[in-house]
Design a protein around this motif. Structure first.
Motif, PDB file in Angstrom:
ATOM      1  N   ARG A  77       1.419  -0.459  51.309  1.00 25.36           N
ATOM      2  CA  ARG A  77       0.409   0.158  50.434  1.00 25.36           C
ATOM      3  C   ARG A  77      -0.789  -0.784  50.267  1.00 25.36           C
ATOM      4  O   ARG A  77      -1.942  -0.359  50.317  1.00 25.36           O
ATOM      5  CB  ARG A  77       1.039   0.474  49.083  1.00 25.36           C
ATOM      6  N   ALA A  78      -0.497  -2.084  50.076  1.00 21.60           N
ATOM      7  CA  ALA A  78      -1.589  -3.054  49.920  1.00 21.60           C
ATOM      8  C   ALA A  78      -2.396  -3.178  51.216  1.00 21.60           C
ATOM      9  O   ALA A  78      -3.614  -3.353  51.172  1.00 21.60           O
ATOM     10  CB  ALA A  78      -1.026  -4.411  49.510  1.00 21.60           C
ATOM     11  N   LEU A  79      -1.712  -3.064  52.363  1.00 19.18           N
ATOM     12  CA  LEU A  79      -2.423  -3.191  53.652  1.00 19.18           C
ATOM     13  C   LEU A  79      -3.356  -2.004  53.901  1.00 19.18           C
ATOM     14  O   LEU A  79      -4.301  -2.109  54.683  1.00 19.18           O
ATOM     15  CB  LEU A  79      -1.420  -3.311  54.799  1.00 19.18           C
ATOM     16  N   MET A  80      -3.068  -0.884  53.224  1.00 21.45           N
ATOM     17  CA  MET A  80      -3.894   0.318  53.421  1.00 21.45           C
ATOM     18  C   MET A  80      -5.339   0.109  52.955  1.00 21.45           C
ATOM     19  O   MET A  80      -6.233   0.847  53.361  1.00 21.45           O
ATOM     20  CB  MET A  80      -3.282   1.516  52.674  1.00 21.45           C
ATOM     21  N   MET A 133      -9.506  -8.118  48.362  1.00 21.74           N
ATOM     22  CA  MET A 133      -8.240  -8.723  47.944  1.00 21.74           C
ATOM     23  C   MET A 133      -7.164  -7.648  47.855  1.00 21.74           C
ATOM     24  O   MET A 133      -7.350  -6.633  47.203  1.00 21.74           O
ATOM     25  CB  MET A 133      -8.379  -9.408  46.572  1.00 21.74           C
ATOM     26  N   GLY A 134      -6.038  -7.887  48.518  1.00 17.09           N
ATOM     27  CA  GLY A 134      -4.892  -6.982  48.402  1.00 17.09           C
ATOM     28  C   GLY A 134      -3.862  -7.667  47.530  1.00 17.09           C
ATOM     29  O   GLY A 134      -3.623  -8.863  47.676  1.00 17.09           O
ATOM     30  N   PHE A 135      -3.263  -6.921  46.600  1.00 15.93           N
ATOM     31  CA  PHE A 135      -2.317  -7.533  45.665  1.00 15.93           C
ATOM     32  C   PHE A 135      -1.050  -6.679  45.581  1.00 15.93           C
ATOM     33  O   PHE A 135      -1.124  -5.468  45.423  1.00 15.93           O
ATOM     34  CB  PHE A 135      -2.974  -7.658  44.281  1.00 15.93           C
ATOM     35  N   GLU A 156      -0.901   6.660  51.122  1.00 15.35           N
ATOM     36  CA  GLU A 156      -2.178   7.349  50.879  1.00 15.35           C
ATOM     37  C   GLU A 156      -2.819   6.853  49.579  1.00 15.35           C
ATOM     38  O   GLU A 156      -4.035   6.694  49.505  1.00 15.35           O
ATOM     39  CB  GLU A 156      -1.961   8.864  50.819  1.00 15.35           C
ATOM     40  N   MET A 157      -1.982   6.605  48.567  1.00 17.24           N
ATOM     41  CA  MET A 157      -2.512   6.057  47.309  1.00 17.24           C
ATOM     42  C   MET A 157      -3.138   4.687  47.547  1.00 17.24           C
ATOM     43  O   MET A 157      -4.126   4.327  46.911  1.00 17.24           O
ATOM     44  CB  MET A 157      -1.399   5.937  46.258  1.00 17.24           C
ATOM     45  N   GLY A 158      -2.539   3.937  48.468  1.00 21.79           N
ATOM     46  CA  GLY A 158      -3.085   2.626  48.824  1.00 21.79           C
ATOM     47  C   GLY A 158      -4.483   2.727  49.387  1.00 21.79           C
ATOM     48  O   GLY A 158      -5.275   1.786  49.305  1.00 21.79           O
ATOM     49  N   ALA A 159      -4.774   3.889  49.978  1.00 19.97           N
ATOM     50  CA  ALA A 159      -6.102   4.084  50.578  1.00 19.97           C
ATOM     51  C   ALA A 159      -7.093   4.668  49.570  1.00 19.97           C
ATOM     52  O   ALA A 159      -8.129   5.217  49.958  1.00 19.97           O
ATOM     53  CB  ALA A 159      -5.987   5.004  51.786  1.00 19.97           C
ATOM     54  N   TYR A 160      -6.785   4.523  48.278  1.00 20.68           N
ATOM     55  CA  TYR A 160      -7.617   5.078  47.200  1.00 20.68           C
ATOM     56  C   TYR A 160      -9.098   4.732  47.348  1.00 20.68           C
ATOM     57  O   TYR A 160      -9.972   5.570  47.115  1.00 20.68           O
ATOM     58  CB  TYR A 160      -7.083   4.550  45.858  1.00 20.68           C
ATOM     59  N   ILE A 161      -9.380   3.491  47.746  1.00 21.99           N
ATOM     60  CA  ILE A 161     -10.796   3.071  47.807  1.00 21.99           C
ATOM     61  C   ILE A 161     -11.435   3.355  49.170  1.00 21.99           C
ATOM     62  O   ILE A 161     -12.631   3.146  49.347  1.00 21.99           O
ATOM     63  CB  ILE A 161     -10.962   1.563  47.489  1.00 21.99           C
ATOM     64  N   THR A 176      -4.960   2.980  60.162  1.00 22.04           N
ATOM     65  CA  THR A 176      -4.346   1.918  59.357  1.00 22.04           C
ATOM     66  C   THR A 176      -2.907   2.293  59.028  1.00 22.04           C
ATOM     67  O   THR A 176      -2.002   1.450  59.060  1.00 22.04           O
ATOM     68  CB  THR A 176      -5.142   1.699  58.045  1.00 22.04           C
ATOM     69  N   MET A 177      -2.702   3.587  58.718  1.00 23.81           N
ATOM     70  CA  MET A 177      -1.342   4.033  58.389  1.00 23.81           C
ATOM     71  C   MET A 177      -0.413   3.848  59.596  1.00 23.81           C
ATOM     72  O   MET A 177       0.730   3.399  59.445  1.00 23.81           O
ATOM     73  CB  MET A 177      -1.373   5.502  57.948  1.00 23.81           C
ATOM     74  N   GLU A 178      -0.917   4.150  60.785  1.00 23.56           N
ATOM     75  CA  GLU A 178      -0.116   3.945  62.002  1.00 23.56           C
ATOM     76  C   GLU A 178       0.214   2.461  62.185  1.00 23.56           C
ATOM     77  O   GLU A 178       1.325   2.104  62.580  1.00 23.56           O
ATOM     78  CB  GLU A 178      -0.857   4.489  63.233  1.00 23.56           C
ATOM     79  N   GLN A 179      -0.777   1.597  61.882  1.00 23.18           N
ATOM     80  CA  GLN A 179      -0.538   0.148  61.987  1.00 23.18           C
ATOM     81  C   GLN A 179       0.549  -0.286  61.005  1.00 23.18           C
ATOM     82  O   GLN A 179       1.397  -1.122  61.329  1.00 23.18           O
ATOM     83  CB  GLN A 179      -1.834  -0.631  61.706  1.00 23.18           C
ATOM     84  N   VAL A 180       0.518   0.292  59.804  1.00 23.14           N
ATOM     85  CA  VAL A 180       1.553  -0.041  58.806  1.00 23.14           C
ATOM     86  C   VAL A 180       2.917   0.426  59.308  1.00 23.14           C
ATOM     87  O   VAL A 180       3.909  -0.306  59.226  1.00 23.14           O
ATOM     88  CB  VAL A 180       1.212   0.599  57.433  1.00 23.14           C
TER      89      VAL A 180
END
Lengths: 237, 76
Positions: free
Chosen positions: A150-153, A83-85, A103-108, A116-120
């Protein structure tokens, strides 16, 4: 008929030990859909979304993701489940750069998240231009793009957006809706709370009108836009 | 400074910080942003830290106390 991908089913609950805000409220979204929750102020729209994300007690009812009961899971465990919120306010780290926020979005994430960052960045090109700028210096619309990015990461299976167009100009709002449609086209189902009911219903595959924490109207966006009572009560005629 | 003295000082500091962490962990309010990252946003880290410091402080304090009583006994 199969069950929706994400469903908050007959949820009743409120904050802490306070009174119930939601009363047998049901919201759901299926794969490939944009579902919107609209309604007057204080109708419990954001509360319904937070209940689905696990940020308040659901005293009765259930939340299921892809058929799995996740009612008892904490919000962070739900993020792990896909789930992204995006919260309504304070949804970015203003002192960090755009790239640091992503990068913080990729915490997990434990794998390589550069793709993914390039896609964002492909989805929100303005963020690529401003990648080394502090997120707090960006305009309202750009900040919302950072928050969604960030959520998409996390590579979510479903994305929950709490009033993504709050406080932005009509032009920026239209642009944000276009971006949300683009995110949806990547295959991520989107459940969204919106104040701008008319615009939100126009892009909604599934829509819920909440009143006093309960479902008042449910249907496709087009159905609700054509419903005379919905038009009179919530869309100004 | 002898182990008896710095041990007791360290133990006191650790116990105080441990208690502060435990209280802070209990008062901690889950933030939407932290939770949306998938981070443990419910004060559980502060609780673990609090218990660890409290335990370590008590161990060091007791060791310092034992050290002192042994020294006293050896002196006579």
């Amino acid at each position: 008929m199969s069950e929706p991908f994400l469903i908050g089913d007959n949820m009743t609950g409120g904050y802490g030990r306070g009174p119930d805000i939601l009363h047998n409220c049901t919201i759901s979204v299926n794969k490939g859909e944009i579902a919107v929750i609209v309604g007057p102020n204080g109708a419990g729209k954001s509360t319904a979304m937070k209940a689905t994300f696990g940020m308040l007690n659901v005293r009765s009812g259930a939340v299921r993701l892809d058929g799995e009961d996740i009612t008892k899971l904490s919000p962070q465990e739900r993020v792990m489940k896909g789930m992204g919120f995006v919260p309504q306010v304070r949804n970015i780290f203003p002192s960090m750069t755009v790239e640091e926020n992503l990068e913080m979005g990729a915490y997990i994430r434990t794998d390589d998240f550069r793709e993914t960052m390039e896609q964002v960045y492909d989805l929100f090109p303005i963020l690529r231009d401003k990648r080394f700028q502090a997120a707090g210096e960006l305009s309202g619309g750009q900040r919302q793009q950072v928050a969604v990015g960030r959520a998409l990461m996390t590579k979510p299976k479903v994305l929950l957006l709490d009033e993504p167009t709050a406080g932005v100009s009509p032009v920026v709002m239209d642009e944000l809706f276009d971006r949300i449609i683009e995110v949806s086209r990547t295959g991520i189902p989107i459940l969204m709370v919106e104040q701008n009911a008319k615009q939100a219903l126009e892009i909604a595959d599934r829509a819920y009108v909440l009143v006093q924490g309960a479902n008042a109207h449910t249907g496709t966006g087009k159905d609700l836009l054509a419903d005379p009572e919905v038009r009179r009560s919530f869309l100004g005629g | 400074m002898s182990f008896q003295k710095w041990g007791k000082v360290a133990a006191t500091v650790m116990v105080v910080f441990g208690l502060i962490s435990l209280i802070a962990g209990t008062l901690f309010e889950t933030t939407s942003l932290a939770a949306s990252l998938g981070a443990p946003a419910d004060g559980s880290i502060l609780h673990s830290q609090g218990f660890m410091m409290l335990f370590a402080g008590m161990v060091i304090g007791n060791l310092a106390e034992i050290n002192q009583s042994l020294s006293n006994r050896m002196r006579g």
